[in-house]
Design a protein around this motif. Structure first.
Motif, PDB file in Angstrom:
ATOM      1  N   GLU A  66       0.964  -1.261   0.065  1.00 42.56           N
ATOM      2  CA  GLU A  66       0.043  -0.100  -0.037  1.00 42.56           C
ATOM      3  C   GLU A  66       0.816   1.099   0.018  1.00 42.56           C
ATOM      4  OE1 GLU A  66      -3.167   0.568  -0.492  1.00 42.56           O
ATOM      5  OE2 GLU A  66      -3.941  -1.657  -0.219  1.00 42.56           O
ATOM      6  N   ASP A  67       1.947   1.071   0.719  1.00 37.33           N
ATOM      7  CA  ASP A  67       2.763   2.424   0.740  1.00 37.33           C
ATOM      8  C   ASP A  67       3.457   2.642  -0.643  1.00 37.33           C
ATOM      9  OD1 ASP A  67       4.173   4.346   2.799  1.00 37.33           O
ATOM     10  OD2 ASP A  67       5.717   3.492   1.618  1.00 37.33           O
ATOM     11  N   ILE A  68       3.952   1.724  -1.176  1.00 34.01           N
ATOM     12  CA  ILE A  68       4.570   1.546  -2.450  1.00 34.01           C
ATOM     13  C   ILE A  68       3.782   2.197  -3.418  1.00 34.01           C
ATOM     14  CG2 ILE A  68       5.386   0.090  -4.437  1.00 34.01           C
ATOM     15  CD1 ILE A  68       6.505  -1.685  -2.284  1.00 34.01           C
ATOM     16  N   SER A  69       2.238   1.791  -3.322  1.00 36.04           N
ATOM     17  CA  SER A  69       1.059   2.284  -4.392  1.00 36.04           C
ATOM     18  C   SER A  69       0.732   3.762  -4.009  1.00 36.04           C
ATOM     19  CB  SER A  69       0.187   1.412  -4.404  1.00 36.04           C
ATOM     20  OG  SER A  69      -0.609   1.223  -3.239  1.00 36.04           O
ATOM     21  N   GLY A  70       1.381   4.275  -3.069  1.00 39.52           N
ATOM     22  CA  GLY A  70       0.901   5.722  -2.441  1.00 39.52           C
ATOM     23  C   GLY A  70      -0.294   5.778  -1.701  1.00 39.52           C
ATOM     24  N   ASN A  71      -0.560   4.744  -0.729  1.00 37.88           N
ATOM     25  CA  ASN A  71      -1.773   4.770  -0.015  1.00 37.88           C
ATOM     26  C   ASN A  71      -1.191   4.317   1.378  1.00 37.88           C
ATOM     27  OD1 ASN A  71      -4.414   4.729   0.948  1.00 37.88           O
ATOM     28  ND2 ASN A  71      -4.579   2.532   0.157  1.00 37.88           N
ATOM     29  N   PRO A  72      -0.548   5.178   2.176  1.00 35.99           N
ATOM     30  CA  PRO A  72      -0.003   4.749   3.333  1.00 35.99           C
ATOM     31  C   PRO A  72      -1.200   4.275   4.302  1.00 35.99           C
ATOM     32  CG  PRO A  72       0.798   7.038   2.755  1.00 35.99           C
ATOM     33  CD  PRO A  72      -0.404   6.568   1.689  1.00 35.99           C
ATOM     34  N   GLN A  73      -0.584   3.299   5.270  1.00 35.38           N
ATOM     35  CA  GLN A  73      -1.490   2.711   5.973  1.00 35.38           C
ATOM     36  C   GLN A  73      -1.064   2.825   7.575  1.00 35.38           C
ATOM     37  OE1 GLN A  73      -4.450   0.791   5.147  1.00 35.38           O
ATOM     38  NE2 GLN A  73      -3.912   2.074   3.261  1.00 35.38           N
ATOM     39  N   PRO A  74      -1.958   2.947   8.399  1.00 36.93           N
ATOM     40  CA  PRO A  74      -1.221   3.078   9.897  1.00 36.93           C
ATOM     41  C   PRO A  74      -0.491   1.666  10.206  1.00 36.93           C
ATOM     42  CG  PRO A  74      -3.837   3.004  10.035  1.00 36.93           C
ATOM     43  CD  PRO A  74      -3.247   2.681   8.345  1.00 36.93           C
ATOM     44  N   ALA A  75       0.432   1.982  11.147  1.00 34.25           N
ATOM     45  CA  ALA A  75       1.463   1.058  11.498  1.00 34.25           C
ATOM     46  C   ALA A  75       0.654  -0.073  12.333  1.00 34.25           C
ATOM     47  CB  ALA A  75       2.387   1.519  12.620  1.00 34.25           C
ATOM     48  N   ILE A  76       1.369  -1.306  12.203  1.00 34.05           N
ATOM     49  CA  ILE A  76       0.781  -2.576  12.974  1.00 34.05           C
ATOM     50  C   ILE A  76       0.831  -2.089  14.667  1.00 34.05           C
ATOM     51  CG2 ILE A  76       0.965  -4.720  13.479  1.00 34.05           C
ATOM     52  CD1 ILE A  76       2.234  -5.267  10.532  1.00 34.05           C
ATOM     53  N   ASN A  77      -0.126  -2.553  15.318  1.00 35.16           N
ATOM     54  CA  ASN A  77      -0.068  -2.585  16.735  1.00 35.16           C
ATOM     55  C   ASN A  77       0.263  -4.092  17.236  1.00 35.16           C
ATOM     56  OD1 ASN A  77      -0.162  -2.794  19.334  1.00 35.16           O
ATOM     57  ND2 ASN A  77      -1.857  -1.155  19.621  1.00 35.16           N
ATOM     58  N   TYR A  78       1.452  -4.253  17.099  1.00 27.40           N
ATOM     59  CA  TYR A  78       1.999  -5.645  17.555  1.00 27.40           C
ATOM     60  C   TYR A  78       1.300  -6.397  18.842  1.00 27.40           C
ATOM     61  CZ  TYR A  78       5.096  -5.324  13.421  1.00 27.40           C
ATOM     62  OH  TYR A  78       5.541  -5.227  12.393  1.00 27.40           O
ATOM     63  N   ASN A  79       0.737  -5.483  19.838  1.00 30.22           N
ATOM     64  CA  ASN A  79       0.277  -5.952  20.933  1.00 30.22           C
ATOM     65  C   ASN A  79      -1.080  -6.700  20.745  1.00 30.22           C
ATOM     66  OD1 ASN A  79       2.077  -5.130  22.630  1.00 30.22           O
ATOM     67  ND2 ASN A  79       1.395  -3.093  23.060  1.00 30.22           N
ATOM     68  N   HIS A  80      -1.588  -6.279  19.570  1.00 28.72           N
ATOM     69  CA  HIS A  80      -2.986  -6.796  19.138  1.00 28.72           C
ATOM     70  C   HIS A  80      -3.094  -8.086  18.023  1.00 28.72           C
ATOM     71  CE1 HIS A  80      -5.069  -2.657  19.451  1.00 28.72           C
ATOM     72  NE2 HIS A  80      -4.389  -3.128  20.505  1.00 28.72           N
ATOM     73  N   VAL A  81      -1.858  -8.459  18.059  1.00 29.23           N
ATOM     74  CA  VAL A  81      -1.502  -9.667  17.507  1.00 29.23           C
ATOM     75  C   VAL A  81      -1.577 -11.136  18.057  1.00 29.23           C
ATOM     76  CG1 VAL A  81       0.147 -11.035  15.855  1.00 29.23           C
ATOM     77  CG2 VAL A  81       0.064  -8.633  15.742  1.00 29.23           C
ATOM     78  N   PRO A  82      -2.665 -11.898  17.586  1.00 21.01           N
ATOM     79  CA  PRO A  82      -2.713 -13.161  18.511  1.00 21.01           C
ATOM     80  C   PRO A  82      -1.600 -14.292  18.115  1.00 21.01           C
ATOM     81  CG  PRO A  82      -4.266 -13.227  16.481  1.00 21.01           C
ATOM     82  CD  PRO A  82      -3.558 -11.735  16.708  1.00 21.01           C
ATOM     83  N   ARG A  83      -1.087 -14.815  19.176  1.00 21.74           N
ATOM     84  CA  ARG A  83       0.056 -15.811  19.102  1.00 21.74           C
ATOM     85  C   ARG A  83      -0.325 -17.162  19.686  1.00 21.74           C
ATOM     86  NH1 ARG A  83       0.985 -11.008  21.018  1.00 21.74           N
ATOM     87  NH2 ARG A  83       1.033 -11.730  23.462  1.00 21.74           N
ATOM     88  N   CYS A  84       0.201 -18.176  19.119  1.00 22.29           N
ATOM     89  CA  CYS A  84      -0.174 -19.555  19.390  1.00 22.29           C
ATOM     90  C   CYS A  84       0.804 -20.600  19.338  1.00 22.29           C
ATOM     91  CB  CYS A  84      -1.362 -20.076  18.589  1.00 22.29           C
ATOM     92  SG  CYS A  84      -1.933 -21.736  18.951  1.00 22.29           S
ATOM     93  N   THR A  85       1.077 -21.478  20.109  1.00 25.67           N
ATOM     94  CA  THR A  85       2.156 -22.487  20.136  1.00 25.67           C
ATOM     95  C   THR A  85       1.264 -23.747  20.042  1.00 25.67           C
ATOM     96  OG1 THR A  85       3.772 -21.158  21.393  1.00 25.67           O
ATOM     97  CG2 THR A  85       4.149 -23.611  21.134  1.00 25.67           C
ATOM     98  N   TYR A  86       1.532 -24.593  19.295  1.00 24.99           N
ATOM     99  CA  TYR A  86       0.806 -25.999  19.005  1.00 24.99           C
ATOM    100  C   TYR A  86       1.309 -27.014  19.746  1.00 24.99           C
ATOM    101  CZ  TYR A  86      -1.466 -23.306  15.398  1.00 24.99           C
ATOM    102  OH  TYR A  86      -2.195 -22.196  14.519  1.00 24.99           O
ATOM    103  N   THR A  87       1.057 -27.035  21.236  1.00 27.61           N
ATOM    104  CA  THR A  87       1.272 -27.952  22.132  1.00 27.61           C
ATOM    105  C   THR A  87       0.156 -28.632  22.748  1.00 27.61           C
ATOM    106  OG1 THR A  87       1.450 -26.178  24.091  1.00 27.61           O
ATOM    107  CG2 THR A  87       3.479 -26.938  22.755  1.00 27.61           C
ATOM    108  N   SER A  88       0.254 -29.345  23.545  1.00 27.90           N
ATOM    109  CA  SER A  88      -0.868 -30.061  24.356  1.00 27.90           C
ATOM    110  C   SER A  88      -0.835 -30.081  25.539  1.00 27.90           C
ATOM    111  CB  SER A  88      -1.042 -31.529  23.864  1.00 27.90           C
ATOM    112  OG  SER A  88      -2.296 -32.212  24.522  1.00 27.90           O
ATOM    113  N   PRO A  89      -1.522 -28.969  26.410  1.00 21.41           N
ATOM    114  CA  PRO A  89      -2.410 -28.275  25.710  1.00 21.41           C
ATOM    115  C   PRO A  89      -1.833 -27.169  25.061  1.00 21.41           C
ATOM    116  CG  PRO A  89      -2.315 -27.840  28.210  1.00 21.41           C
ATOM    117  CD  PRO A  89      -1.506 -28.991  27.763  1.00 21.41           C
ATOM    118  N   GLU A  90      -2.733 -26.420  24.055  1.00 21.78           N
ATOM    119  CA  GLU A  90      -2.049 -25.413  23.430  1.00 21.78           C
ATOM    120  C   GLU A  90      -2.052 -23.928  24.390  1.00 21.78           C
ATOM    121  OE1 GLU A  90      -5.237 -24.919  20.475  1.00 21.78           O
ATOM    122  OE2 GLU A  90      -4.135 -26.297  19.187  1.00 21.78           O
TER     123      GLU A  90
END
Length: 140
Positions: A66-90
């Protein structure tokens, strides 16, 4: 026991030495829009460090495109990213930890609920585990 040794970015012998791109601590340095020091070159994903997750790299790629095409976007808020480790239990999380919240000056309130209190978990024989919520007392 769970052991993880991590990954490292593939930034060697790919021609970066012929550019002004900065590699620091084994990863390519980028601005918030993922632009490198070479203004016409962008980098996303594992080679920039941070969260090494496919869905994160995809979003970084979208922001760069989007930035390359001239349509800048807001930065990612990495605190909102879900994370998972596939163990048992997960193991999964989103947001910041209790310790990080305290370090950031929040007045922390926590709550914990064990899966053994969920009927469906008992039916499926998956009653190990719990949910922990970390909240700011001021914004409950």
């Amino acid at each position: 026991m769970f052991v993880s040794v991590g990954r490292s970015a593939n930034v060697e012998n790919i021609g970066l030495e012929n550019t002004d791109i900065i590699v620091d601590k084994g990863v390519i340095q980028v601005a918030a829009n993922f632009q490198t020091k070479e203004s016409h070159m962008y980098a996303v994903g594992d080679c920039i460090g941070g969260m090494q997750l496919a869905h994160v790299a995809m979003e970084e790629g979208i922001i760069a495109a989007e930035d390359i095409s001239g349509n800048p976007q807001p930065a990612i808020n990495y605190n909102h990213v879900p994370r998972c480790t596939y163990t048992s239990p997960e193991i999964a999380s989103v947001g910041i930890t209790e310790e990080q919240a305290k370090e950031q000056g929040f007045e922390v309130k926590t709550g914990k609920f064990f899966f053994r209190g969920i009927g469906k978990a008992l039916v499926y024989g998956e009653s190990d585990g719990f949910i922990k919520v970390v909240a700011d007392k001021k914004n409950q």
